[in-house]
Design an enzyme around this catalytic site. Sequence first.
Site, PDB file in Angstrom:
ATOM      1  N   LEU A  57     108.063 -25.778  76.602  1.00  0.00           N
ATOM      2  CA  LEU A  57     106.611 -25.872  76.698  1.00  0.00           C
ATOM      3  C   LEU A  57     106.137 -27.285  76.991  1.00  0.00           C
ATOM      4  CD1 LEU A  57     105.705 -23.785  73.499  1.00  0.00           C
ATOM      5  CD2 LEU A  57     105.936 -22.949  75.846  1.00  0.00           C
ATOM      6  N   TYR A 106      99.821 -31.764  90.135  1.00  0.00           N
ATOM      7  CA  TYR A 106     100.246 -30.965  88.987  1.00  0.00           C
ATOM      8  C   TYR A 106     101.039 -29.740  89.444  1.00  0.00           C
ATOM      9  CZ  TYR A 106      99.832 -27.743  85.021  1.00  0.00           C
ATOM     10  OH  TYR A 106     100.108 -26.852  84.022  1.00  0.00           O
ATOM     11  N   LYS A 110     105.052 -28.692  88.712  1.00  0.00           N
ATOM     12  CA  LYS A 110     105.466 -27.445  88.079  1.00  0.00           C
ATOM     13  C   LYS A 110     106.460 -26.684  88.954  1.00  0.00           C
ATOM     14  CE  LYS A 110     103.455 -27.066  84.038  1.00  0.00           C
ATOM     15  NZ  LYS A 110     104.260 -26.913  82.797  1.00  0.00           N
ATOM     16  N   ASN A 135      94.770 -19.193  82.129  1.00  0.00           N
ATOM     17  CA  ASN A 135      94.151 -19.919  81.009  1.00  0.00           C
ATOM     18  C   ASN A 135      94.534 -19.243  79.694  1.00  0.00           C
ATOM     19  OD1 ASN A 135      92.051 -21.923  82.282  1.00  0.00           O
ATOM     20  ND2 ASN A 135      91.865 -20.020  83.450  1.00  0.00           N
ATOM     21  N   HIS A 282      68.162  -4.028  37.776  1.00  0.00           N
ATOM     22  CA  HIS A 282      68.256  -4.394  36.362  1.00  0.00           C
ATOM     23  C   HIS A 282      68.420  -3.125  35.512  1.00  0.00           C
ATOM     24  CE1 HIS A 282      67.094  -8.246  37.814  1.00  0.00           C
ATOM     25  NE2 HIS A 282      65.800  -7.953  37.970  1.00  0.00           N
ATOM     26  N   PRO A 283      68.964  -3.256  34.298  1.00  0.00           N
ATOM     27  CA  PRO A 283      69.123  -2.080  33.435  1.00  0.00           C
ATOM     28  C   PRO A 283      67.811  -1.299  33.288  1.00  0.00           C
ATOM     29  CG  PRO A 283      70.305  -3.939  32.499  1.00  0.00           C
ATOM     30  CD  PRO A 283      69.535  -4.475  33.675  1.00  0.00           C
ATOM     31  N   GLY A 284      67.896   0.012  33.509  1.00  0.00           N
ATOM     32  CA  GLY A 284      66.736   0.877  33.375  1.00  0.00           C
ATOM     33  C   GLY A 284      65.874   0.973  34.626  1.00  0.00           C
TER      34      GLY A 284
END
Length: 373
Positions: A57, A106, A110, A135, A282-284
């Site tokens: 690589l 480049y 290669k 890409n 909430h409770p209740g």
Amino acid sequence: MIHERAKIAVTGANGFIGSNLVLRLIECGREVTPITRETNLATAENAIASAEIIIHLAGVNRPADDGEYCSNADQAAWLADVVGRSDLTPLIIFSSSAKAVEESAYAKSKRAAEDTLLALAATGKATVSIWRLPNVYGKWSRPDYNSVVATFCRNVALGLPLRIDDPSAPLSLLYVDDLLDQWLGLIAARPQDSGFAEPVGVDHTTVGELAQLVREFGDGRSTHEVHEVGHGLKRRLFASFMSAIPIDKAVYPLRPHIDSRGTFVEILKTNGCGQFSCFTAHPGMTRGGHYHHSKVEKFLVAHGTGRFRFRHVLGGDSFEVVADASQPTVVETPPGWAHDVMNIGEDELVVFSWASELFDPRRPDTHPMPLSQ
């Protein structure tokens, strides 16, 4: 087939693809030797000479001077020389570029590297698989260097502008994990012939379409909207976008709606699969007391105990069920049934809820009908 204990050497191991590859090889239990610019020459040559698999690589992508591209050919020549003097006949996977067909410095470097490795294969000293990659993108890719995806993701994540010279410019994209899946399969199978390999899973899009998708991901973090990110290109791009989020920015507040009953907060919205929320009581206290014509809801008690009541809007049939966090249970609300939930425990009731459609204040499809009457 290459045995699982085969030694693997990876050049350019601390680069974008190399970092992902080495991690995947370790996960698979492979014996891998990373080679980087910091590795001394003797150590690198020993690793290459004793490896049955070599993934090459290392290379120069964006030098200050075009003359530095010759390093790509020089590194391939060095690799071929070391392998040629070794006692093994390794598999060499070479990361070339789709731009190798062009006439830039480049591209020529290669092609020269490809020719060197294919010449080595012709001597019978190695099997060479050359991959001309488009890409490649994914986590750990570098913005402003080797990935327009990384650049766009970083800029959107940080609120920076995107530079787009030609929105219609074509892009061929390959997700790094998809590439590595193919390489791991190649390593396991060990091809008999040398030559060029065509990567599969390449997505074809444009610069403008890429920018639009990445911007959608960025906008969704403020609107809490999640797009279709479970498969395909959007899945891969979303993972790349999220990897660009600074870790200290991966936490953001939600806006709670608080009243005497408790708290309601929207968590996620989708553009096709409804929304996900959480509420407390909430409770209740009782929440709900309404029915829907089309909207469907699903509830899951995460803490506490709730009593869910139902009554058919026309027939008056009724049903109730108690749900608590000790036994995860989904409670659904069919259209045409009025419903509510009461906290019948001593602790705060915490319920996760999903609605089949986004809340639209112009057409809420939520019609009051208390169940206590």
